[in-house]
Each structure stands twice: as C-alpha cells, then as structure tokens.
Design a protein around this motif. Sequence first.
Motif, PDB file in Angstrom:
ATOM      1  N   GLU A 213      46.779  42.450  52.308  1.00  0.00           N
ATOM      2  CA  GLU A 213      47.896  42.628  51.381  1.00  0.00           C
ATOM      3  C   GLU A 213      49.160  42.427  52.201  1.00  0.00           C
ATOM      4  OE1 GLU A 213      47.475  46.483  49.338  1.00  0.00           O
ATOM      5  OE2 GLU A 213      45.464  46.473  50.168  1.00  0.00           O
ATOM      6  N   GLU A 291      55.052  42.525  47.409  1.00  0.00           N
ATOM      7  CA  GLU A 291      53.736  42.376  48.032  1.00  0.00           C
ATOM      8  C   GLU A 291      52.920  41.320  47.302  1.00  0.00           C
ATOM      9  OE1 GLU A 291      51.182  45.964  48.851  1.00  0.00           O
ATOM     10  OE2 GLU A 291      49.703  44.799  47.742  1.00  0.00           O
ATOM     11  N   PRO A 294      45.589  38.179  48.073  1.00  0.00           N
ATOM     12  CA  PRO A 294      44.580  37.300  47.484  1.00  0.00           C
ATOM     13  C   PRO A 294      43.294  38.077  47.224  1.00  0.00           C
ATOM     14  CG  PRO A 294      44.499  37.111  49.844  1.00  0.00           C
ATOM     15  CD  PRO A 294      45.490  38.208  49.531  1.00  0.00           C
ATOM     16  N   TYR A 296      39.715  38.876  48.416  1.00  0.00           N
ATOM     17  CA  TYR A 296      39.225  38.873  49.801  1.00  0.00           C
ATOM     18  C   TYR A 296      38.244  37.729  50.038  1.00  0.00           C
ATOM     19  CZ  TYR A 296      34.815  41.020  48.275  1.00  0.00           C
ATOM     20  OH  TYR A 296      33.612  41.272  47.687  1.00  0.00           O
ATOM     21  N   ASN A 342      42.073  44.993  54.265  1.00  0.00           N
ATOM     22  CA  ASN A 342      40.876  45.535  53.624  1.00  0.00           C
ATOM     23  C   ASN A 342      39.688  44.830  54.245  1.00  0.00           C
ATOM     24  OD1 ASN A 342      41.856  47.191  51.036  1.00  0.00           O
ATOM     25  ND2 ASN A 342      43.229  45.463  51.399  1.00  0.00           N
ATOM     26  N   SER A 344      35.360  44.701  55.104  1.00  0.00           N
ATOM     27  CA  SER A 344      33.994  45.140  54.796  1.00  0.00           C
ATOM     28  C   SER A 344      32.996  44.174  55.411  1.00  0.00           C
ATOM     29  CB  SER A 344      33.775  45.222  53.282  1.00  0.00           C
ATOM     30  OG  SER A 344      33.805  43.929  52.720  1.00  0.00           O
ATOM     31  N   ARG A 468      35.044  49.472  50.868  1.00  0.00           N
ATOM     32  CA  ARG A 468      35.637  48.841  52.048  1.00  0.00           C
ATOM     33  C   ARG A 468      36.499  49.866  52.773  1.00  0.00           C
ATOM     34  NH1 ARG A 468      38.556  47.678  47.396  1.00  0.00           N
ATOM     35  NH2 ARG A 468      40.807  47.949  47.511  1.00  0.00           N
TER      36      ARG A 468
END
Length: 724
Positions: A213, A291, A294, A296, A342, A344, A468
């Motif tokens: 972000e 902000e 996209p 992820y 973010n 994961s 995540r």
Amino acid sequence: MDRFDLVKESFERKEVPAEVPAGKTSDYFGELVFDRKKMCKYLDAESLHALLDCIEGGHALDRKTADGVAKGMKEWAMEHGVTHVTHWFQPLTEGTAEKHDSLIDYDGKGGVIETFDGKMLAQQEPDASSFPSGGIRATFEARGYTAWDPTSPVFILDDTLCIPTVFISYTGEALDYKTPLKKALKAVSDAAVPICKLFDPSVSKVYSYLGWEQEYFLVDEALYAARTDLMITGRTLFGHNSSKNQQLDDHYFGAIPTRVAAFMRDLEIAGHRLGIPIKTRHNEVAPNQFELAPIYGETNLANDQNQIVMNLMGRIARKHGFVVLLHEKPFDGVNGSGKHNNWSLGTDKGAQLLAPGKDAKGNLQFVTFFVNVLAAVQKHNALLKASIASATNAHRLGANEAPPAIVSAFLGRTMTEVLHKLLEVPSDTPIEIAGKKSKSVGLVEIPEVFVDNTDRNRTSPFAFTGNRFEFRAVGSCANCAGAMTTLNAAVAEQLIAFKADVEQEIAKGKKVNVAIMDALKPIIKSVLGTVCFDGNGYSEEWKKEAVKRGLDVETNVPKMFCEFTKPAAIEMFTKTGVYTEKELEARNEVKWETYVKKVQIESRVMVRMALNHIIPAALEYKAKLLQEVALAKSIYGNLDGCATELKILDDINKYVEEVRVKASAMKEARKAANAIEDGYERALAYHEIAESLFALRRPIDKLEEVVDNKMWPLPKYREMLFIS
Ligand code: ADP
Ligand code: MG
C-alpha cells in the motif's frame, strides 16, 4: 512572483481530465507487458517452451532461446512504436536505473535497420562505476553486468522496451535489490516445501506474496518550486504548523478532490496498461495525503510493479500540476507516509499458508507457518527494523505514528487465544473450524473467516490481518525488496530449523501431527512472552517492557545498520544463500554513506535557506518596525506608543540570533564530521547533525509566526497542505 501570486496560480489551476481509453479495463489491462498471452502469440513453439522452462525452473536463458525470444519481442514492440531498449534495474539508490539504446544499426547498404537480438535481451555491461557498491567494485574494475530476470516480464514505457534485470559485479556480488530478493524468495520456497509436504506431498513450490500500500502526498507544482527544501530534499525542513491540519479527521476516506481524482485515474490507467492490478485509492489521514494499493502478487513481480508505479506517479502528477512526495515525512506535525507490505506464503497447489485451512490438517499447517513466522520475527526483530531504517524513514520510526521503533507482532484476540489454548491441550487435539463441530471443552477452534479483523492495531509494526502479516514499518520511498529480502530469509532460516526439530520428534516414534505440535509448543511459549504484543506500541510503558523482553529499542539509524553484520545475521543470510558476508559489509558501507549524504544535503539546504531566505525576511520586517519606531519618536518625542513594535523587535532579534548561531554551529559540525574517515563513525556524527536540524528549525518556525505574512517568502504549510 511573490508568494501570493503562487498561491493564486495554484488555487486557480485548471483540472486536466484523465485520458480514459475506450472499452473496459480488462480490454487494455496488460497491453504493454510481454506476458504469457503475448509469448504464445509472438514466440515460436521451441522458444516459448524453453522460456517457460526458464521461468518455472529459475534457470538462465541460453543464447539460442534468447535469440528466439528477442525476435518475437521485437515484433511485438515495433507494433507499439518502440524505438529504444533498456535494461531496467534497481541499484542501491532510490529508484531504478536505465540507459536507453536505440534499436538502429547500419544495414550495410548506407542505411539503418532496427535490430534486437538475444544478446541485447539477455545481458548488458553498463559502466557501473557511478552506482553505490560499498567498495565491492573498485574503480579500476568498473564493470558490472545486468542480466534479464525472465520471471519479471518485459514492458513498454513510452517508446522504450524495458527489460527488468539483476545487476551484478564481475566478481559475482549483487549490486542491486533484485538479486538478493530473488535468492530470499528461493530460500523461503526451498525451506517451506519440505514442511508443506508433511501436509500435501504434491507441493513442489512455495510463493511469497506481497501486496503493497503506497502512501504519498501531492503538492501543487508552483508552491513546490518555491520551496527549495522540498525540491532538493523531498521534505520541508521548516514551516510552522497550520492551525488546522488533521485534527478533525475530515480528510481520511473523504471525498477525493477532483484534480486529484483525475491524477489517480490517469495513474491507474497507466498502471493497468502495464499489467499492474491497481485496486484501491483513497484519501489518507493528513491533508493532501493519499494512498493506492494493487491486488497482491508474487513478491518479485509486485516489487517491480511498485518501482514502476512510483516512477509513473512522478510523471503523471506533473500533467495535473502536482508534484508527488514519496518522502516519509514531508511535513512536520501531520502523519508521514509509509508503505505497508502485506505479506504471505502460498503453495503451487493453491493453499494459503497464513490463513486457516479447510480442515484440521489445513489448520495445523496454518498454525505451523504462523508460529514460525513469529519465531523468525522474534529472533530477528532488530534486523527487521534495520531493514526498513533509513535517514528519511527515521522521521516516522518512533515518532508516535506507525511504526514504533520496536518490532513486535500483533496477533489479535482470536489467534492469541488459539495459541494459549494449544499450550493447554494434548498435542493430538485437532484444530477445528469454529461452528463446524459442536463446541466442547478443550477443543481448539479458529473461525473460518476472521470476523474480528476490525481489532486492527494501528500502532503495531507487524500485524496479523486474517490471512497475511502486514509489515507497516516500511518507508514510503523505500524499495520493498529491503524488507522483503530480510523477512523471507529470516522465515526461511526458521523453517529449516523447525523441520529439523520435527524430524527429531518423528524419530522418537511420534505421529507427524503430534511431532509438529510438540515442536511448535516451545516456540509458542517463547513468542507469546516476547514478540507478541497487542497493546499500545506508542506508550512509554511498552518501551520499558520491550527492553525487559529483550526486544531491540535502538532509535539511532546508523547504529541499527550494524545488525546486518552481527553473527546471527551473517549466519542467517549465508545459510540461506541470500548474502555473503562481503556483500553485507559492502551494503552497510552504502547505507552509512547514503545516510551521511542525505543528512549532509538537508543540513546544507537548511543553513543556506536560513541565511538567504529566513534571516533577510526577518531583517526586512525588523527594518520596517524600526522605521515606525523612529517615526513615532520623532513625532511624539518618546516610545510610549511603541510597546508592540518593541516586543516584536525583541523577538526578532532573539530568534534571528539563535538562527545565526545554530546555523554556523551546524556548519562547523559538518566540517568536523566530514573529516572523519571511517564510514560508520562519520554516519554517527551525522546522526547528531540530523538531530540538530530540529533545533535550528525551532527559531525559524518562531520567526514565521512573528514576521509580517506579506514579507514571508516561502509557501506556508496551510497553503501547501490545503490546495488541491
Ligand atoms: P488496508 O488498508 O485495509 O490494510 P488495502 O486494501 O489498502 O487494506 O490493502 C491491503 C493489501 O493487502 C492489498 O494489496 C491486498 O491485495 C493485499 N493482500 C490481501 N491478501 C493478501 C495476502 N494473502 N497476501 C499478501 N497480500 C495480501
Ligand atoms: Mg490501505
């Protein structure tokens, strides 16, 4: 033009409508990327299969394949009017590097033709002596080379075919962000696969995912150009707070101003054409702060896309009369900008490893990865902080806005309870999805979908958000690779150690699920008492508590970098094959040097502006007041009616003197610091100078408060932050 003209110009700036292509987004999405669809269309079967092999297997392109791929790529590029080609790479500076070559070559008949072959695609040798290398590339051996990373698709920017590459010295050391990132991604896959196989033997690859972000500010270009500090350093070095800034919370998620919306639309369209799945846009907390994010994607690709977007933002903003500020703290007194990463992991079989599974087995897999990530963050909390530290991000770290200068992890109530419960129950207790079985005492349950995601803790730098972790400490202008390399490598190391523990438990004759749980339990116990913290990360008590828990609380950025060359880091990075010791040392040299230069530039700009802008404005007002006082004296024969003027004169004298004294002290401090040979020691000296910038700022901001508004030469916060 005086300040009022600039303000008027920016206030009246006409909105330029966004250029919206015909059709739906899905019609033009990815049209400027040589993606799989284009590969199938433009490559012959042999080249296509060889290339896909390279992409999937992670091996290098041979010359024949490169030639075949280049042929198809050229055809596609020429259809889009491409005239130039560049290797596009990510050196250890901010931003990307490119050197464009025209496609033309002599045709042997007195004319030129367009050429593009496998050699140009696969490898280039830019004269790399001007990029930071931390001494790896001694100047007599200036060559480095760039080599295409086929996992990053080639794209077109304007008239140029851009080939994403790694950047390496001739002796093999990485000189960029991409090379170690790719190694870390491989390391985490290699370490995670054997653990995944305990749950699903068909797994052969684990992907790391990144959803960034990006926060940013927009400032009108006329006002920006009048602020030397913004232009040169990316932030305002002084400026009195606006009476109103963000205290009413009226900007966050508010209606997007139309000029900004047009900018965002153009940016999204440009991103979509480049295959970047930009999804979210909104106003952020501070005025004129926004902000975008996209959807992820795979970490290496997502990081390339972030670099492209940062570049696009700068160009597209200008079309709309804005300048985009990616600095972490452009304005004092309002929030700064970060780049939440973010993160994961997921398998090639579609399982998300940081989200609850479909059944007890899937849930055990989830808990296994969840706990191991926490263990990695615990062990390397200081290093993770160092991975996001920079001269510019230092203004956010610990400054009562995300993130605090202590890396802890937020789990939320649900997962905290699950972990505590797991310590109480026998190791073969299944972890069920809540609601699927009737409740019974002792059962460990996880909700299928996390309903209490809302108990988000904004003060945590590393927060679990349901499927995540969100690493919130990354700086807005940073390359995500710095943080992502360290995080993935640290997790890889932990997973390797964990697998060995599980093997030991299995060797004792335990069933696999019991062996896993028995290996997890001591880790759970350890992380719950240290790195896991759901309270207020900004509080003073937390700082004291964190020290007791053995977490790192260092706030001095040059010192933080030392983490990279401590034994634990060297062991972790070499074991995972991500960095050699030499690379780590070289990178620290680069970091200290960059730190020094950033602060040096800020300090120079500040001193010059103090002498050339601030003091003259203050003295002009002083002269005016003195004239008034002299006039009063000549008319009334005394100063009885001049109390106000005299008080202001006193203040001006006091602050001007303070500015002068502090500015010259700063200059001297710089001279002394510049004389220090050792890179680290010099960075420490510059850290002191960075602190003294605040001290010089104070009297300047006081003067802004006192001096006649008409005489103040620089755009004020209330103007820069509210015109859009
Ligand atoms: P918020 O501001 O509420 O945290 P945003 O929608 O602004 O959320 O951004 C969340 C980001 O996280 C998006 O880029 C999204 O695609 C990404 N994301 C969602 N799920 C995952 C996941 N499993 N792994 C990595 N990133 C994810
Ligand atoms: Mg968001």
